[in-house]
Motif scaffolding. Structure first.
Motif, PDB file in Angstrom:
ATOM      1  N   GLU A  65      33.434   6.339  62.882  1.00  0.00           N
ATOM      2  CA  GLU A  65      32.816   5.406  61.999  1.00  0.00           C
ATOM      3  C   GLU A  65      33.625   4.144  62.790  1.00  0.00           C
ATOM      4  N   CYS A 110      36.195   1.879  71.762  1.00  0.00           N
ATOM      5  CA  CYS A 110      35.617   2.701  71.275  1.00  0.00           C
ATOM      6  C   CYS A 110      35.024   3.800  72.197  1.00  0.00           C
ATOM      7  N   ALA A 125      23.598   6.363  62.799  1.00  0.00           N
ATOM      8  CA  ALA A 125      23.343   6.437  61.222  1.00  0.00           C
ATOM      9  C   ALA A 125      21.858   6.272  61.137  1.00  0.00           C
ATOM     10  N   VAL A 173      28.443   7.297  67.365  1.00  0.00           N
ATOM     11  CA  VAL A 173      29.176   6.305  66.686  1.00  0.00           C
ATOM     12  C   VAL A 173      28.360   5.327  65.796  1.00  0.00           C
ATOM     13  N   ASP A 174      28.935   4.940  64.794  1.00  0.00           N
ATOM     14  CA  ASP A 174      28.382   3.747  63.891  1.00  0.00           C
ATOM     15  C   ASP A 174      29.158   3.131  63.238  1.00  0.00           C
ATOM     16  N   LEU A 219      28.197   2.426  59.965  1.00  0.00           N
ATOM     17  CA  LEU A 219      28.072   3.091  58.720  1.00  0.00           C
ATOM     18  C   LEU A 219      28.773   4.408  58.497  1.00  0.00           C
ATOM     19  N   PRO A 220      29.224   4.815  57.699  1.00  0.00           N
ATOM     20  CA  PRO A 220      29.663   6.458  57.464  1.00  0.00           C
ATOM     21  C   PRO A 220      28.407   7.202  57.691  1.00  0.00           C
ATOM     22  N   VAL A 221      28.802   8.336  58.260  1.00  0.00           N
ATOM     23  CA  VAL A 221      27.827   9.227  58.356  1.00  0.00           C
ATOM     24  C   VAL A 221      27.954  10.516  57.930  1.00  0.00           C
TER      25      VAL A 221
END
Length: 235
Positions: free
Chosen positions: A123, A131, A89, A108-109, A111-113
């Protein structure tokens, strides 16, 4: 992941100077409802030439230029390469990878991207044991490079923040060593004195070359550097 305050929409587009920056510093029009740290951060953003350049070129963050400089030196982002972007993100690094011909990339994060075609984006928490396998499954095989721009949320307590920084670097390094192709590369955000000698020694055992690089896009007053390991020796 970042400890910076939420970004705020600019009132108007940058003016003055070239697309790479401004001729003269701009000032905030109002400080109402902003904390001093938020005011300082926003002022840096307004007057930062790399932030202005990123807006002009359509990158989601100034961090894009950190990766472009690293890639110019390391040649990581080749068409056909498989890339994993940890802590992507708002997506600047993935944008650069796609722009440079990478079509097989997952990130991957927490936060939404917003979508970045053709990348696959998760997310979730990278440290969740589920993950890693999901990233490899989406990628379709072992990566040529694992890139990490992750940074922990800091609490202002030096020892606690140090442990969080080291923990993320260690987690990213362990993951890279467990999944990379022979000859692959690992890049991680670090901070001067912020990673333990154990991490560096671990990387030296598994990679042909390990070094620290501070891109020009990293602010001069910041302790931010990037830990770069190339020539993965295999497992």
């Amino acid at each position: 992941m970042s400890d910076e305050p939420p970004r705020k929409r600019m009132v108007k587009r940058p003016t003055g100077g070239t697309e790479e920056g401004r001729a003269t510093p701009e000032r905030l029009k109002t400080a109402r409802d902003r904390t001093p740290s938020s005011q300082a951060w926003l002022s840096r953003q307004i007057n930062d030439p790399f932030a202005a350049k990123a807006r002009a070129h359509g990158y989601r963050s100034r961090a894009a230029y950190k990766l472009t400089e690293l890639d110019d030196k390391l040649k990581l982002l080749k068409p056909g390469a498989r890339i994993i972007d940890l802590g992507l993100a708002p997506g600047g690094w993935t944008q650069v990878a796609v722009e440079r011909g990478v079509t097989n990339i997952v990130g991957v994060d927490l936060l939404p991207v917003d979508p970045i075609s053709p990348a696959h984006i998760l997310e979730m928490d990278f440290t969740d044991p589920a993950c890693g396998p999901m990233l490899i499954d989406l990628l379709g095989g072992p990566p040529d490079a694992v890139l990490s721009d992750m940074a922990p949320n800091t609490v202002g307590h030096k020892q606690t923040d140090h442990l969080r920084i080291v923990g993320l670097i260690e987690a990213a390094a362990d993951f890279a060593i467990s999944v990379l192709k022979p000859g692959g590369a690992f890049v991680s955000k670090a901070f001067q004195g912020g990673e333990s000698w154990e991490v560096v020694n671990l990387l030296k055992r598994h990679f042909a070359d390990v070094k620290h690089i501070k891109p020009k896009a990293s602010r001069a007053g910041s302790s931010e550097v990037y830990l770069v390991a190339t020539g993965f020796k295999g497992r």
